[in-house]
Scaffold this active site. Structure first.
Site, PDB file in Angstrom:
ATOM      1  N   HIS A   1      16.672 -25.975 -46.908  1.00  0.00           N
ATOM      2  CA  HIS A   1      17.184 -26.572 -45.670  1.00  0.00           C
ATOM      3  C   HIS A   1      16.822 -25.713 -44.465  1.00  0.00           C
ATOM      4  O   HIS A   1      16.729 -24.486 -44.558  1.00  0.00           O
ATOM      5  CB  HIS A   1      18.692 -26.813 -45.749  1.00  0.00           C
ATOM      6  CG  HIS A   1      19.552 -25.586 -45.747  1.00  0.00           C
ATOM      7  ND1 HIS A   1      20.011 -24.991 -44.586  1.00  0.00           N
ATOM      8  CD2 HIS A   1      20.062 -24.843 -46.757  1.00  0.00           C
ATOM      9  CE1 HIS A   1      20.765 -23.947 -44.882  1.00  0.00           C
ATOM     10  NE2 HIS A   1      20.806 -23.829 -46.196  1.00  0.00           N
TER      11      HIS A   1
ATOM     12  N   GLU B   1      22.452 -29.231 -44.243  1.00  0.00           N
ATOM     13  CA  GLU B   1      23.018 -28.677 -45.476  1.00  0.00           C
ATOM     14  C   GLU B   1      24.329 -27.967 -45.204  1.00  0.00           C
ATOM     15  O   GLU B   1      25.277 -28.052 -46.000  1.00  0.00           O
ATOM     16  CB  GLU B   1      22.006 -27.706 -46.111  1.00  0.00           C
ATOM     17  CG  GLU B   1      22.386 -27.227 -47.511  1.00  0.00           C
ATOM     18  CD  GLU B   1      23.200 -25.934 -47.519  1.00  0.00           C
ATOM     19  OE1 GLU B   1      23.601 -25.489 -48.616  1.00  0.00           O
ATOM     20  OE2 GLU B   1      23.432 -25.353 -46.434  1.00  0.00           O
TER      21      GLU B   1
END
Length: 364
Positions: A70, A218
């Site tokens: 991420h 995330e």
């Protein structure tokens, strides 16, 4: 295989970590990743949350191997401007109050970047009782030097603007170590993308289709992983992440096993996923056969694998981590050797992940 992080890739990592991209505001970072790495891809995809997926075809269409890191960083969001010109904020992702005071931040406004400092009531004016208490987020504010609401607003600041730490990337006095913000988890996205570059430049054959993903959001609930799975329709997922380095004072071995500089970790447990056990043993075997140093780790956090392993009827998934000190703060420290070995391990896995092998991980 031979792989070292060269000056060009290190320069990219500097640009990527210094870019502004807290959860929900990742476009600047994703543009940098796309510009640098799309030349190595056969296809470029985006989902409707913004995650970036670069595709490289191998000798077989399936299995589809997804490697994801991420790109969102923990940051803040402007919630108000006081009449005196001070900026209040809420957090994007997990922060510990004690790491914030007296730290410089950057507010990204429609007029440009504004530097400020997080502060609170001066310690000289605190009562003895107040000095013993942790200052809460609600007691903090960002001071941009303004003396009125109108002056702060003239800089372009408004409610909803993203805020990140001001923290230049640098190598430490030890040449193998780097300091930066946002290593969690741009270092993981970097591993996924460097793997793509290595496969292309070294013409490495892989019996699958490779999907390198830079996911979003995330830190606020693994949201990008939820949608990117539907874009890829993966058969197996490898999440490249940071891991908590437990080699700092005050941490017991049972709390965090990983040590910086001792190799990437193979995560055996976290709060969001217990990995596929056959896949875990396979990754350990490949690391041993390839003489790549590694560590086994059990962590308390969660990762994108928490969503990716639940795609459709379930997908074999694993997390490979880079031990990193002081994550979720203004400055984290990591070892470039650990990053290099993580790339090597992912490449070696891709060379072996054919359809028969991936099917062997399934519960059939």
């Amino acid at each position: 295989m031979n792989y070292k992080i060269d000056d060009k890739s290190l320069s990219f990592l500097k640009e990527a970590t210094e870019a502004i991209g807290p959860s929900g505001f990742e476009e600047e970072v994703l543009t940098i990743f796309k510009k640098h790495y799309s030349v190595f891809a056969d296809d470029v995809r985006r989902d409707n949350l913004g995650s970036l997926v670069l595709v490289k075809k191998g000798t077989s269409e399936r299995p589809r191997v997804l490697v994801a890191g991420h790109v969102d960083e923990v940051g803040f969001l402007v919630t108000s401007i006081t009449n005196e010109g001070f900026v209040t904020f809420t957090t994007l992702g997990g922060w510990f109050e004690q790491v914030l005071l007296a730290q410089r931040v950057v507010i990204k406004t429609r007029k440009g970047e504004v530097v400020g400092v997080i502060t609170s009531k001066p310690p000289h004016l605190l009562t003895p009782e107040e000095r013993q208490k942790v200052i809460q987020f609600s007691q903090m504010y960002i001071d941009v030097g303004a003396t009125s609401k109108e002056e702060a607003e003239s800089l372009g600041i408004r409610v909803g603007d993203p805020v990140v730490p001001w923290s230049p990337f640098m190598k430490t006095s030890l040449p193998d170590r780097i300091m930066a913000k946002a290593l969690d988890d741009r270092i993981g996205a970097f591993i996924a993308m460097e793997t793509l570059r290595v496969l292309r430049e070294q013409n490495i054959e892989h019996p699958n289709t490779y999907y390198a993903a830079a996911t979003v959001q995330e830190e606020v609930g693994l949201r990008g992983a939820e949608t990117v799975g539907w874009i890829v329709d993966h058969d197996i997922a490898i999440v490249t992440e940071v891991d908590i380095a437990g080699d700092v004072p005050g941490i017991k071995p049972n709390e965090a096993q990983a040590k910086m500089g001792k190799g990437p970790t193979i995560v055996t447990f976290d709060r969001s996923m217990i990995p596929n056990q056959k896949l875990k043993e396979f990754v350990i075997q490949v690391a041993e056969e390839s003489k790549i140093p590694f560590q086994l780790s059990a962590v308390s956090g969660g990762t994108d694998a928490g969503r990716l392993h639940l795609y459709r009827g379930g997908r074999p998934s694993i997390v490979i981590g880079v031990p990193t000190r002081h994550i979720h703060s203004h400055v984290s420290i990591a070892s470039l050797a650990d990053v290099e070995n993580a790339v090597k391990l992912v490449v070696e896995l891709l060379k072996r992940l054919d359809e028969k092998t991936v099917n062997s991980f399934k519960h059939i």
